[in-house]
Design an enzyme around this catalytic site. Structure first.
Site, PDB file in Angstrom:
ATOM      1  N   ASP A   1       0.064   4.305   0.838  1.00 38.39           N
ATOM      2  CA  ASP A   1      -0.101   5.095   2.047  1.00 38.39           C
ATOM      3  C   ASP A   1       0.333   4.335   3.298  1.00 38.39           C
ATOM      4  OD1 ASP A   1      -2.199   3.348   1.632  1.00 38.39           O
ATOM      5  OD2 ASP A   1      -3.738   4.659   2.469  1.00 38.39           O
TER       6      ASP A   1
ATOM      7  N   HIS B   1       0.833  -1.210   0.000  1.00 39.35           N
ATOM      8  CA  HIS B   1       0.000   0.000   0.000  1.00 39.35           C
ATOM      9  C   HIS B   1       0.869   1.263   0.000  1.00 39.35           C
ATOM     10  CE1 HIS B   1      -4.038  -1.764   0.818  1.00 39.35           C
ATOM     11  NE2 HIS B   1      -3.311  -2.757   1.309  1.00 39.35           N
TER      12      HIS B   1
ATOM     13  N   ASP C   1       2.493  -5.609   2.513  1.00 35.59           N
ATOM     14  CA  ASP C   1       1.273  -4.912   2.926  1.00 35.59           C
ATOM     15  C   ASP C   1       1.575  -3.447   3.233  1.00 35.59           C
ATOM     16  OD1 ASP C   1      -1.415  -4.677   3.304  1.00 35.59           O
ATOM     17  OD2 ASP C   1      -1.475  -5.661   5.250  1.00 35.59           O
TER      18      ASP C   1
ATOM     19  N   GLU D   1      -8.876 -11.969   5.433  1.00 34.42           N
ATOM     20  CA  GLU D   1      -7.877 -11.451   6.372  1.00 34.42           C
ATOM     21  C   GLU D   1      -8.513 -11.408   7.760  1.00 34.42           C
ATOM     22  OE1 GLU D   1      -5.004  -7.547   7.084  1.00 34.42           O
ATOM     23  OE2 GLU D   1      -6.740  -7.395   5.747  1.00 34.42           O
TER      24      GLU D   1
END
Length: 376
Positions: A21, A19, A297, A208
C-alpha cells in the site's frame, strides 16, 4: 568505481521491506479513487505524487503513516487488490529486482465486504499475474508475501493464523507495523508464540521511530527473525574521537547472531530516524559488518526505487558493484523462502548477473578509444 545509472538499473536486486500500500502508481490511485468515490488531495498524477512525498516529509512516523489513508481507501475490492499487486510486481521487476518480499495488512482491506481470505487470494492472484507479465518482458521476478498485523489493533493472532494457512500459496512470513511508541511488540506475544510453534518466520517493525527497548523486545521477548528497519541499533554503538568503536551488549548480540536489518534509508530520513543519507547509520553498520539489507519501504511516499536507494548510498559512501552484490546476497540469506531456493537465486541469478556487469566493464576498458588527430 561508482556504478553508472545503467549498471545500477541492470544490477540484480533483492528487497525484503516493501509495503504494497506504499508503492501504488499515482495514476492507479486516481483511477481507483474515481471508481470508489474517494476524494484525493490532488487530481493529476504528478500533483498527487508530489503530495505524497511532501506529506511524508514530516520527520514524524505518525504523520508519515497518515498518507496511507488514501492508498488503503482505494484497495477495498478484489479487482483493485489484484491490480495493485500485479503492478507492484511489474514495477519492481522493471527496476531490476529479482526477488521481493512485499508486505501488507489484510485487516485494512475489509471495508468493501471482503474477508481476510478474500484479500490474500486477491493479492496472490495479482502477484502471479505480475510475475508472468514481467517474465514476458524479459524481467523475471519472484514475489513472496508477508502478512502484517497492525500493532495498535487486536487481530495479530488472526493474521498469524492466516500466514500459516497460506504458507504454501505465496505467503512466507508475518510482520507487525504501525506507530511504535506506546504499542510495544510484546502486546502481540500470543501471535509470535503461535508462529514459533508452527515453525513460521516473522519480522517486526522495530528500532525506527522508537529506540533500543523496541529492538530488545522484538528480539528477546518475541523472537523476531529480522528487524524491520532496526536503524536505531546505532544508539547502542559508541564511536570515540579516535575512531575506536564500542558495541553495547544488544548491538553486539545483533551483529554476532547475524540478525538482518531491513534498512530503508530514504524513508528513515522522512520519519526523522536519520538527517541525511550521508549521516545515515547505514555506512557505519556496513563498515562494522552487520547483516544489512537495502530496502525501499514505501516507493510512492519516498518517490524511490531500489535503483535510487543504491545510487544514493553510492553517492554517500562510494559503494560499487561488489557492495551491491553483498547487499543482495545478504538479503537472500535472510529471505523467508526455503534455503535451497535462496541458493538457486544467489548462485544462478545474483552472482552471474554481477559477473556479467563486471565483464561488460572489462570489455569497455579494453576497447580502443577514438584515434586522436595528433597521433593519426
Amino acid at each position: 568505481m561508482v556504478p553508472t545509472q545503467a549498471e545500477v538499473l541492470a544490477a540484480p536486486k533483492v528487497v525484503l521491506h516493501d509495503h504494497l500500500d506504499g508503492g501504488l502508481r499515482p495514476e492507479t490511485v486516481i483511477e481507483l479513487a474515481a471508481e470508489a468515490g474517494h476524494e484525493l488531495p490532488a487530481d493529476s498524477a504528478e500533483a498527487l505524487r508530489d503530495w505524497f512525498v511532501a506529506a511524508a516529509d514530516s520527520d514524524s512516523l505518525e504523520r508519515y503513516l497518515e498518507t496511507f489513508e488514501h492508498t488503503v481507501a482505494v484497495m477495498q475490492t478484489r479487482e483493485a487488490l489484484s491490480r495493485v499487486a500485479a503492478e507492484c510486481a511489474e514495477d519492481l521487476a522493471a527496476d531490476g529486482v529479482v526477488y521481493a518480499e512485499v508486505r501488507y495488512a489484510p485487516e485494512q482491506h475489509l471495508e468493501g465486504g471482503l474477508t481476510l481470505d478474500d484479500v490474500v487470494d486477491a493479492v496472490e492472484t495479482g502477484f502471479r499475474l505480475g510475475e508472468r507479465r514481467a517474465a514476458d518482458d524479459g524481467r523475471p521476478i519472484r514475489v513472496a508475501t508477508l502478512l502484517t498485523a497492525m500493532r495498535h489493533a487486536a487481530r495479530s493472532s488472526e493474521i498469524a493464523e492466516l500466514v500459516v494457512r497460506y504458507r504454501d500459496a505465496g505467503v512466507v512470513g508475518f510482520d507487525i507495523a504501525g506507530a511504535e511508541a506506546g504499542f510495544p511488540p510484546t502486546r502481540h506475544l500470543d501471535a509470535f508464540e503461535y508462529l514459533r510453534r508452527e515453525n513460521a518466520h516473522f519480522t517486526i517493525h522495530a528500532g525506527e521511530a522508537f529506540g533500543l527497548p523496541s529492538i530488545w523486545e522484538a528480539l528477546q521477548w518475541c523472537g523476531a527473525d529480522r528487524l524491520g528497519h532496526g536503524v536505531r541499533i546505532v544508539d547502542d554503538i559508541q564511536v570515540a574521537e579516535s575512531g575506536e568503536v564500542t558495541l553495547g551488549k544488544l548491538a553486539a548480540y545483533v551483529r554476532d547472531k547475524r540478525i538482518p536489518l531491513e534498512l530503508c534509508p530514504s524513508s528513515n530520513i522522512q520519519t526523522g530516524a536519520a538527517s541525511s543519507i550521508a549521516e545515515h547509520p547505514f555506512g557505519l553498520l556496513a563498515k562494522l559488518r552487520f547483516r544489512i539489507t537495502v530496502n525501499t519501504d514505501n516507493r510512492l511516499m519516498s518517490a524511490t526505487s531500489m535503483s535510487r536507494e543504491l545510487s544514493l548510498l553510492s553517492e554517500a559512501f562510494g559503494y560499487d558493484l561488489d557492495d551491491y552484490q553483498w547487499f543482495a546476497v545478504n538479503a537472500l540469506k535472510s529471505a523467508f523462502i526455503p534455503f535451497d531456493e535462496r541458493l538457486v537465486l544467489i548462485n544462478d541469478v545474483v552472482k552471474p548477473g554481477y559477473a556479467a556487469l563486471r565483464a561488460q566493464r572489462t570489455l569497455a576498458d579494453l576497447r580502443p578509444g577514438p584515434v586522436s588527430p595528433r597521433s593519426a
